[in-house]
Design a protein around this motif. Structure first.
Motif, mmCIF file in Angstrom:
data_model
loop_
_atom_site.group_PDB
_atom_site.id
_atom_site.type_symbol
_atom_site.label_atom_id
_atom_site.label_comp_id
_atom_site.label_asym_id
_atom_site.label_seq_id
_atom_site.Cartn_x
_atom_site.Cartn_y
_atom_site.Cartn_z
ATOM 1 N N LEU A 1 6.608 -12.981 -14.785
ATOM 2 C CA LEU A 1 5.211 -12.989 -14.338
ATOM 3 C C LEU A 1 5.067 -12.052 -13.148
ATOM 4 C CD1 LEU A 1 4.649 -16.856 -14.474
ATOM 5 C CD2 LEU A 1 3.770 -15.168 -16.101
ATOM 6 N N TYR A 2 4.024 -11.240 -13.173
ATOM 7 C CA TYR A 2 3.769 -10.264 -12.114
ATOM 8 C C TYR A 2 2.416 -10.564 -11.481
ATOM 9 C CZ TYR A 2 7.306 -7.599 -14.742
ATOM 10 O OH TYR A 2 8.450 -7.195 -15.396
ATOM 11 N N ALA A 3 2.259 -10.143 -10.213
ATOM 12 C CA ALA A 3 0.979 -10.332 -9.527
ATOM 13 C C ALA A 3 0.666 -9.116 -8.674
ATOM 14 C CB ALA A 3 1.020 -11.589 -8.657
ATOM 15 N N ASP A 4 -0.587 -8.702 -8.722
ATOM 16 C CA ASP A 4 -1.052 -7.612 -7.872
ATOM 17 C C ASP A 4 -0.991 -8.080 -6.414
ATOM 18 O OD1 ASP A 4 -3.009 -6.075 -6.256
ATOM 19 O OD2 ASP A 4 -3.400 -5.046 -8.152
ATOM 20 N N PRO A 5 -0.298 -7.357 -5.531
ATOM 21 C CA PRO A 5 -0.151 -7.808 -4.140
ATOM 22 C C PRO A 5 -1.464 -7.856 -3.371
ATOM 23 C CG PRO A 5 1.445 -6.091 -4.663
ATOM 24 C CD PRO A 5 0.465 -6.118 -5.797
ATOM 25 N N LEU A 6 -2.450 -7.062 -3.796
ATOM 26 C CA LEU A 6 -3.699 -6.983 -3.043
ATOM 27 C C LEU A 6 -4.768 -7.918 -3.585
ATOM 28 C CD1 LEU A 6 -3.788 -3.100 -2.580
ATOM 29 C CD2 LEU A 6 -2.791 -4.833 -1.067
ATOM 30 N N THR A 7 -4.860 -8.047 -4.927
ATOM 31 C CA THR A 7 -5.913 -8.879 -5.523
ATOM 32 C C THR A 7 -5.415 -10.224 -6.018
ATOM 33 O OG1 THR A 7 -5.587 -8.018 -7.763
ATOM 34 C CG2 THR A 7 -7.036 -6.763 -6.296
ATOM 35 N N MET B 1 9.560 -7.354 -5.354
ATOM 36 C CA MET B 1 8.508 -6.507 -5.898
ATOM 37 C C MET B 1 9.112 -5.574 -6.934
ATOM 38 S SD MET B 1 6.208 -5.557 -2.537
ATOM 39 C CE MET B 1 4.885 -4.844 -3.513
ATOM 40 N N ALA B 2 8.263 -5.107 -7.842
ATOM 41 C CA ALA B 2 8.648 -4.089 -8.820
ATOM 42 C C ALA B 2 7.677 -2.930 -8.680
ATOM 43 C CB ALA B 2 8.611 -4.666 -10.233
ATOM 44 N N THR B 3 8.166 -1.748 -8.990
ATOM 45 C CA THR B 3 7.318 -0.564 -8.824
ATOM 46 C C THR B 3 7.650 0.480 -9.880
ATOM 47 O OG1 THR B 3 6.650 1.169 -7.276
ATOM 48 C CG2 THR B 3 8.930 0.478 -7.167
ATOM 49 N N VAL B 4 6.694 1.350 -10.150
ATOM 50 C CA VAL B 4 6.906 2.439 -11.107
ATOM 51 C C VAL B 4 7.701 3.581 -10.472
ATOM 52 C CG1 VAL B 4 4.796 1.896 -12.374
ATOM 53 C CG2 VAL B 4 4.727 3.577 -10.530
ATOM 54 N N HIS B 5 7.812 3.602 -9.158
ATOM 55 C CA HIS B 5 8.453 4.719 -8.471
ATOM 56 C C HIS B 5 9.975 4.678 -8.633
ATOM 57 C CE1 HIS B 5 4.630 5.748 -6.713
ATOM 58 N NE2 HIS B 5 4.505 4.525 -6.194
ATOM 59 N N ARG C 1 0.836 -1.216 0.000
ATOM 60 C CA ARG C 1 0.000 0.000 0.000
ATOM 61 C C ARG C 1 0.868 1.262 0.000
ATOM 62 N NH1 ARG C 1 -5.184 -1.593 0.564
ATOM 63 N NH2 ARG C 1 -5.538 -3.644 1.534
ATOM 64 N N ALA C 2 1.998 1.200 0.707
ATOM 65 C CA ALA C 2 2.896 2.355 0.722
ATOM 66 C C ALA C 2 3.422 2.667 -0.672
ATOM 67 C CB ALA C 2 4.055 2.101 1.684
ATOM 68 N N LEU C 3 3.566 1.623 -1.493
ATOM 69 C CA LEU C 3 4.077 1.803 -2.857
ATOM 70 C C LEU C 3 2.966 1.988 -3.882
ATOM 71 C CD1 LEU C 3 6.905 -0.905 -2.743
ATOM 72 C CD2 LEU C 3 7.210 1.577 -2.728
ATOM 73 N N GLY C 4 1.718 2.088 -3.419
ATOM 74 C CA GLY C 4 0.617 2.375 -4.330
ATOM 75 C C GLY C 4 0.092 1.184 -5.096
#
Length: 403
Positions: free
Chosen positions: A129-135, A52-56, A22-25
């Motif tokens: 392969l990527y996965a949404d951490p929340l859904t 994890m990977a992030t756009v930030h 959540r901190a990383l959006g």
């Protein structure tokens, strides 16, 4: 693989992971799980490391985590990597990136907010392969789910280009094939064979790391056989031949039959000739640790003496190596005799011989060795018998001195 949702797994409930996401959006699609954790969860395997990977961008990441009260360490800022320190353990977070320049060993990267561009720079489809951490929603840009289902290790894009970017991908192709694959992707195999000389440009530490991981993978034996058949290892390890593969196959058979866990150093020893000098040369070339070098050198020698004598003189680990690798041994009963055996200590010190009249010096050490050898030959009897042996040996030594 089922639907396009990451199945439940214990690691997803790690303390602090939701807060990090959540901190990383993550709720805005700005952070996702990636790589091995996603792949292994889909295969039903245990997950050790979470990435994890992030756009930030890195600086923004650090600021967001500080704002959320999450401690972080800038472990690789120039490549966009920080490590978030959670109460349940570290999580590596990397900014999306694409390669600007590569030389087969290192890459110069630029940051991006394009998920597919980030996926395109990864080695194999099953690792992109990527996965949404929340859904748990899965994102697959290059057919990785189908390849994972089929046990197919496939390069993303042109295999020759991917190998040119990072020569280590040759060994990674075979390691992943040994761990996850059922049959090699023809284009990937052909590229690895064609570019096998590129391995010579790699640091020997990187080669050793990949090779030792490969040797304990599920299908290590047939994959190493394929590598030797196609001369992939010849540029860096010419000592490994078809005869070594036969020894590796026998080693793996005995390990399984005797319920001994596969071991990378033991299996490397199986691949090498029964020659301590060759083992030392390979250990030095691969820059193995001192402990690994010593063990490799001991493992390629023939096993002389009983199982417990070997364990006493070499340690349990090296004794098991010798029993498994010596073609004249390999008996499970011998191995079982030492697996849980508490190695005894000779209940006698040099001072006890001095008290019996032996002069301090080399004679004490010589007599101790003789007593120890007899103690071993008799099967490690109790302290009372050792005292008898000490009396007998000192009496003999003193009589010969008087004469």
């Amino acid at each position: 693989m089922g639907g396009m949702i990451l199945p439940p797994a214990s690691w997803r409930d790690r303390a602090g992971l939701d807060s990090l996401a959540r901190a990383l959006g993550a709720e805005r699609g700005e952070a996702r799980f990636v790589g091995g954790a996603v792949r292994d969860t889909l295969l039903g395997l245990a997950v050790a490391d979470v990435d994890m990977a992030t756009v930030h961008r890195p600086d923004a990441m650090l600021a967001l985590l500080e704002q959320a009260g999450i401690r972080s360490v800038p472990t690789g800022l120039q490549h966009g990597t920080i490590t978030a320190i959670l109460e349940s353990g570290p999580v590596e977070v990397t900014t999306l990136r694409h390669d600007l320049d590569t030389d087969g060993r290192h890459a110069t990267v630029a940051f991006t907010d394009d998920w597919q561009a980030d996926a395109a720079r990864r080695d194999f489809t099953m690792n992109a392969l990527y996965a949404d951490p929340l859904t748990g929603e899965l994102f697959d840009y290059f057919g990785g789910l189908a390849d994972l289902e089929a046990g197919r290790v496939r390069f993303i894009g042109d295999p020759l280009q991917r190998i040119a970017e990072d020569h280590l991908r040759i060994l990674r192709f075979f390691r992943f094939l040994a761990r996850f694959g059922d049959s090699p992707d023809p284009a990937g195999l052909a590229a690895c064979v064609a570019r096998s000389n590129d391995l010579m440009a790699l640091s020997r530490e990187r080669i050793a790391d990949e090779l030792l991981k490969l040797l304990v993978a599920r299908s290590a034996v047939p994959v190493v056989a394929l590598m030797v058949e196609q001369s992939v290892l010849t540029p860096v390890l010419p000592e490994i031949t078809g005869e070594g593969v036969a020894r590796l196959r026998e080693c793996a058979r005995i390990e399984e039959e005797c319920a001994i866990a596969p071991d990378s150093v033991r299996r490397l020893a199986a691949l090498l000739p029964r020659d301590s000098k060759a083992a030392e040369a390979v250990a030095a070339r691969l820059k193995l640790s001192n402990a690994q070098r010593k063990r490799l050198g001991l493992a390629v020698q023939h096993a002389h003496g009983g199982a417990r004598e070997l364990a006493y003189r070499l340690g349990t680990e090296s004794a098991i190596d010798r029993l498994i690798l010596d073609p004249r041994r390999g008996d499970c009963s011998e191995i079982r005799a030492i697996v849980d055996w508490q190695i005894p200590v000779l209940p006698l010190k040099g001072g006890a011989l001095v008290q019996r009249g032996i002069a301090k010096g080399p004679d004490v050490a010589r007599l101790l060795r003789e007593i120890e050898d007899q103690w071993i030959a008799e099967g490690f009897p109790d302290a009372a018998r050792v005292e008898q042996l000490a009396d007998e040996k000192t009496d003999q030594a003193l009589r010969s001195t008087r004469n």
